[in-house]
Write a protein that holds these residues in place. Structure first.
Motif, PDB file in Angstrom:
ATOM      1  N   VAL A   8      31.350 -22.911  24.412  1.00  0.00           N
ATOM      2  CA  VAL A   8      31.346 -21.473  24.662  1.00  0.00           C
ATOM      3  C   VAL A   8      32.580 -20.754  24.140  1.00  0.00           C
ATOM      4  CG1 VAL A   8      29.765 -21.550  26.589  1.00  0.00           C
ATOM      5  CG2 VAL A   8      32.173 -21.944  27.000  1.00  0.00           C
ATOM      6  N   THR A   9      33.554 -21.457  23.599  1.00  0.00           N
ATOM      7  CA  THR A   9      34.643 -20.796  22.888  1.00  0.00           C
ATOM      8  C   THR A   9      34.425 -21.071  21.409  1.00  0.00           C
ATOM      9  OG1 THR A   9      36.093 -22.737  23.122  1.00  0.00           O
ATOM     10  CG2 THR A   9      36.284 -21.000  24.787  1.00  0.00           C
ATOM     11  N   TYR A 123      34.915  -6.922  12.565  1.00  0.00           N
ATOM     12  CA  TYR A 123      35.068  -5.768  11.678  1.00  0.00           C
ATOM     13  C   TYR A 123      35.733  -6.141  10.363  1.00  0.00           C
ATOM     14  CZ  TYR A 123      36.712  -1.161  10.122  1.00  0.00           C
ATOM     15  OH  TYR A 123      36.990  -0.026   9.389  1.00  0.00           O
ATOM     16  N   ARG A 124      36.711  -7.024  10.420  1.00  0.00           N
ATOM     17  CA  ARG A 124      37.449  -7.435   9.221  1.00  0.00           C
ATOM     18  C   ARG A 124      36.989  -8.785   8.678  1.00  0.00           C
ATOM     19  NH1 ARG A 124      41.725  -4.024   8.623  1.00  0.00           N
ATOM     20  NH2 ARG A 124      42.440  -2.895  10.480  1.00  0.00           N
ATOM     21  N   GLY A 125      35.988  -9.388   9.292  1.00  0.00           N
ATOM     22  CA  GLY A 125      35.534 -10.702   8.848  1.00  0.00           C
ATOM     23  C   GLY A 125      36.551 -11.789   9.123  1.00  0.00           C
ATOM     24  N   GLU A 126      37.373 -11.600  10.160  1.00  0.00           N
ATOM     25  CA  GLU A 126      38.436 -12.551  10.488  1.00  0.00           C
ATOM     26  C   GLU A 126      37.964 -13.562  11.532  1.00  0.00           C
ATOM     27  OE1 GLU A 126      42.174  -9.424   9.828  1.00  0.00           O
ATOM     28  OE2 GLU A 126      41.430  -9.873  11.852  1.00  0.00           O
ATOM     29  N   HIS A 127      38.559 -14.751  11.495  1.00  0.00           N
ATOM     30  CA  HIS A 127      38.248 -15.784  12.475  1.00  0.00           C
ATOM     31  C   HIS A 127      39.137 -15.594  13.705  1.00  0.00           C
ATOM     32  CE1 HIS A 127      35.695 -18.658  10.094  1.00  0.00           C
ATOM     33  NE2 HIS A 127      36.091 -17.802   9.171  1.00  0.00           N
ATOM     34  N   VAL A 128      38.528 -15.262  14.821  1.00  0.00           N
ATOM     35  CA  VAL A 128      39.232 -15.095  16.091  1.00  0.00           C
ATOM     36  C   VAL A 128      38.448 -15.865  17.146  1.00  0.00           C
ATOM     37  CG1 VAL A 128      40.018 -13.463  17.840  1.00  0.00           C
ATOM     38  CG2 VAL A 128      40.049 -12.797  15.431  1.00  0.00           C
ATOM     39  N   MET A 129      39.125 -16.649  17.964  1.00  0.00           N
ATOM     40  CA  MET A 129      38.437 -17.395  19.009  1.00  0.00           C
ATOM     41  C   MET A 129      38.045 -16.456  20.148  1.00  0.00           C
ATOM     42  SD  MET A 129      38.108 -20.406  17.886  1.00  0.00           S
ATOM     43  CE  MET A 129      37.482 -21.189  19.366  1.00  0.00           C
ATOM     44  N   ILE A 130      36.809 -16.580  20.605  1.00  0.00           N
ATOM     45  CA  ILE A 130      36.311 -15.760  21.695  1.00  0.00           C
ATOM     46  C   ILE A 130      35.565 -16.655  22.681  1.00  0.00           C
ATOM     47  CG2 ILE A 130      36.116 -13.631  20.350  1.00  0.00           C
ATOM     48  CD1 ILE A 130      33.173 -14.233  19.905  1.00  0.00           C
ATOM     49  N   SER A 131      35.434 -16.181  23.898  1.00  0.00           N
ATOM     50  CA  SER A 131      34.669 -16.880  24.927  1.00  0.00           C
ATOM     51  C   SER A 131      33.360 -16.132  25.132  1.00  0.00           C
ATOM     52  CB  SER A 131      35.459 -16.927  26.237  1.00  0.00           C
ATOM     53  OG  SER A 131      34.652 -17.406  27.296  1.00  0.00           O
ATOM     54  N   LEU A 132      32.240 -16.855  25.012  1.00  0.00           N
ATOM     55  CA  LEU A 132      30.918 -16.268  25.201  1.00  0.00           C
ATOM     56  C   LEU A 132      30.363 -16.702  26.551  1.00  0.00           C
ATOM     57  CD1 LEU A 132      29.320 -16.986  21.694  1.00  0.00           C
ATOM     58  CD2 LEU A 132      30.732 -15.056  22.385  1.00  0.00           C
ATOM     59  N   ARG A 133      29.861 -15.735  27.331  1.00  0.00           N
ATOM     60  CA  ARG A 133      29.311 -16.047  28.646  1.00  0.00           C
ATOM     61  C   ARG A 133      28.014 -15.282  28.868  1.00  0.00           C
ATOM     62  NH1 ARG A 133      35.083 -15.160  31.761  1.00  0.00           N
ATOM     63  NH2 ARG A 133      36.305 -16.260  30.165  1.00  0.00           N
ATOM     64  N   GLY A 134      27.148 -15.831  29.681  1.00  0.00           N
ATOM     65  CA  GLY A 134      25.886 -15.171  29.963  1.00  0.00           C
ATOM     66  C   GLY A 134      24.988 -16.034  30.811  1.00  0.00           C
ATOM     67  N   LYS A 135      23.795 -15.507  31.109  1.00  0.00           N
ATOM     68  CA  LYS A 135      22.848 -16.174  31.994  1.00  0.00           C
ATOM     69  C   LYS A 135      21.992 -17.167  31.217  1.00  0.00           C
ATOM     70  CE  LYS A 135      19.724 -13.628  34.066  1.00  0.00           C
ATOM     71  NZ  LYS A 135      19.098 -12.613  34.942  1.00  0.00           N
ATOM     72  N   ASN A 136      22.662 -18.139  30.628  1.00  0.00           N
ATOM     73  CA  ASN A 136      22.018 -19.189  29.850  1.00  0.00           C
ATOM     74  C   ASN A 136      22.849 -20.452  30.038  1.00  0.00           C
ATOM     75  OD1 ASN A 136      21.414 -20.954  27.483  1.00  0.00           O
ATOM     76  ND2 ASN A 136      20.155 -19.225  26.824  1.00  0.00           N
ATOM     77  N   ARG A 137      22.203 -21.584  30.264  1.00  0.00           N
ATOM     78  CA  ARG A 137      22.934 -22.829  30.527  1.00  0.00           C
ATOM     79  C   ARG A 137      23.916 -23.157  29.413  1.00  0.00           C
ATOM     80  NH1 ARG A 137      18.963 -27.626  31.755  1.00  0.00           N
ATOM     81  NH2 ARG A 137      20.987 -28.677  31.864  1.00  0.00           N
ATOM     82  N   ALA A 138      23.570 -22.779  28.192  1.00  0.00           N
ATOM     83  CA  ALA A 138      24.446 -23.074  27.060  1.00  0.00           C
ATOM     84  C   ALA A 138      25.747 -22.284  27.117  1.00  0.00           C
ATOM     85  CB  ALA A 138      23.724 -22.783  25.750  1.00  0.00           C
ATOM     86  N   SER A 140      27.557 -21.772  29.962  1.00  0.00           N
ATOM     87  CA  SER A 140      28.350 -22.106  31.147  1.00  0.00           C
ATOM     88  C   SER A 140      29.817 -22.242  30.761  1.00  0.00           C
ATOM     89  CB  SER A 140      27.857 -23.420  31.767  1.00  0.00           C
ATOM     90  OG  SER A 140      26.515 -23.318  32.167  1.00  0.00           O
ATOM     91  N   SER A 141      30.698 -21.752  31.606  1.00  0.00           N
ATOM     92  CA  SER A 141      32.130 -21.790  31.294  1.00  0.00           C
ATOM     93  C   SER A 141      32.897 -22.534  32.376  1.00  0.00           C
ATOM     94  CB  SER A 141      32.689 -20.372  31.152  1.00  0.00           C
ATOM     95  OG  SER A 141      32.471 -19.629  32.339  1.00  0.00           O
ATOM     96  N   SER A 142      33.995 -23.130  31.971  1.00  0.00           N
ATOM     97  CA  SER A 142      34.836 -23.874  32.916  1.00  0.00           C
ATOM     98  C   SER A 142      35.884 -22.950  33.527  1.00  0.00           C
ATOM     99  CB  SER A 142      35.536 -25.022  32.193  1.00  0.00           C
ATOM    100  OG  SER A 142      36.463 -24.510  31.249  1.00  0.00           O
ATOM    101  N   LYS A 143      36.501 -23.415  34.603  1.00  0.00           N
ATOM    102  CA  LYS A 143      37.576 -22.662  35.245  1.00  0.00           C
ATOM    103  C   LYS A 143      38.731 -22.474  34.278  1.00  0.00           C
ATOM    104  CE  LYS A 143      40.580 -22.725  39.339  1.00  0.00           C
ATOM    105  NZ  LYS A 143      40.934 -23.491  40.574  1.00  0.00           N
ATOM    106  N   TRP A 144      39.020 -23.510  33.483  1.00  0.00           N
ATOM    107  CA  TRP A 144      40.087 -23.439  32.487  1.00  0.00           C
ATOM    108  C   TRP A 144      39.821 -22.336  31.478  1.00  0.00           C
ATOM    109  CZ3 TRP A 144      39.605 -23.884  27.225  1.00  0.00           C
ATOM    110  CH2 TRP A 144      40.788 -23.997  26.495  1.00  0.00           C
ATOM    111  N   GLU A 145      38.599 -22.288  31.013  1.00  0.00           N
ATOM    112  CA  GLU A 145      38.261 -21.287  29.997  1.00  0.00           C
ATOM    113  C   GLU A 145      38.342 -19.871  30.556  1.00  0.00           C
ATOM    114  OE1 GLU A 145      34.455 -19.795  27.396  1.00  0.00           O
ATOM    115  OE2 GLU A 145      34.480 -21.847  28.151  1.00  0.00           O
ATOM    116  N   ARG A 146      37.824 -19.681  31.759  1.00  0.00           N
ATOM    117  CA  ARG A 146      37.850 -18.342  32.355  1.00  0.00           C
ATOM    118  C   ARG A 146      39.276 -17.874  32.606  1.00  0.00           C
ATOM    119  NH1 ARG A 146      33.561 -20.770  35.088  1.00  0.00           N
ATOM    120  NH2 ARG A 146      34.798 -21.114  36.982  1.00  0.00           N
ATOM    121  N   ALA A 147      40.179 -18.822  32.889  1.00  0.00           N
ATOM    122  CA  ALA A 147      41.586 -18.454  33.101  1.00  0.00           C
ATOM    123  C   ALA A 147      42.266 -18.089  31.786  1.00  0.00           C
ATOM    124  CB  ALA A 147      42.325 -19.609  33.784  1.00  0.00           C
ATOM    125  N   ARG A 148      41.937 -18.804  30.722  1.00  0.00           N
ATOM    126  CA  ARG A 148      42.591 -18.549  29.429  1.00  0.00           C
ATOM    127  C   ARG A 148      42.019 -17.308  28.742  1.00  0.00           C
ATOM    128  NH1 ARG A 148      43.664 -22.876  24.491  1.00  0.00           N
ATOM    129  NH2 ARG A 148      44.548 -21.362  23.028  1.00  0.00           N
TER     130      ARG A 148
END
Length: 244
Positions: A8-9, A123-138, A140-148
């Motif tokens: 999910v990141t 917008y600039r076509g740049e690689h930036v790490m993001i966290s994706l979350r939603g109502k789908n099992r795929a 699911s996020s960890s406590k570590w990820e939600r904190a970071r």
């Protein structure tokens, strides 16, 4: 736990141009040819329109993100075009059924993959790490990820595969812009920003994500009760993005 975090990141570098109708027409990737057939090498190359589209690097860029969103990380689609081999790796697994032998992409599949694609526009076509979350099992996020990744940005939803593309987003609480996706102005954003997520969606959920979003803001009645106008569409699939 590490596997969940990896799912999910993810980086975002999809250009808006690759997501618009320029890359989903008969001159490039045809939406019908994609969604009605399995997301496999045989199905892609058996269709003359899709096979021809893959000669276009913009179409290959879009397909790489489609495969990444739809299929799980252990799956890969390899196609040969004019003697050149191209590989497209799965990652998130939001619509694994699309990669099965006789698979296809129904409305639910289309909405999940669309939301994922919209969330990964940069917008600039740049690689930036993001966290994706939603109502789908795929997602699911960890406590570590939600904190970071604790800065809520926006929620994305719609359907890029329909005859009339719906590219939609809503603003996270307290936000007035989405510079990563829209650049300096929401008004000129390639994605239609329909309002605040707390107004157009359900939630937030325990992970901070919003779900079941509408394509326009509700009307405000004198009593303060929000009512959505007739003709408003609701999308069950949505992806919320969080930044570091």
């Amino acid at each position: 736990m590490a596997a969940v975090q990896q799912e999910v990141t993810i980086h975002n570098a999809l250009t808006a141009n690759a997501l618009t109708a320029n890359a989903l027409t008969a001159n490039a990737l045809t939406a019908n040819a994609l969604t009605a057939n399995a997301l496999t090498a045989n199905a892609l190359t058996a269709n003359s329109l899709t096979r021809g589209a893959l000669r276009d690097p913009v179409s290959r860029e879009l397909l790489s993100f489609i495969v990444s969103c739809a299929l799980p990380e252990e799956e890969r689609v390899e196609v040969k075009v004019d003697g050149v081999q191209y590989s497209f790796d799965g990652d998130l697994g939001l619509a694994p059924e699309w990669g099965q032998k006789r698979g296809s992409c129904d409305e639910s599949c289309q909405e999940w993959v669309s939301a994922c694609l919209l969330a990964r526009v940069n917008y600039r076509g740049e690689h930036v790490m993001i966290s994706l979350r939603g109502k789908n099992r795929a997602l699911s996020s960890s406590k570590w990820e939600r904190a970071r990744y604790d800065t809520s940005e926006a929620t994305y939803f719609g359907n890029v595969f329909g005859e009339h593309q719906r590219l939609l987003a809503c603003l996270a609480p307290g936000k007035r812009s989405i510079p990563r996706v829209c650049g300096p102005s929401v008004e000129n954003c390639p994605i239609d920003v329909v309002g605040k997520c707390e107004d157009v969606c359900d939630g937030p959920r325990s992970d901070g994500s919003f779900s079941d979003c509408h394509d326009r803001e509700p009307l405000k009645l004198p009593c303060g009760t929000p009512v959505f106008p007739r003709g408003t569409d609701r999308y069950k699939a949505s992806v919320s993005v969080f930044l570091e």
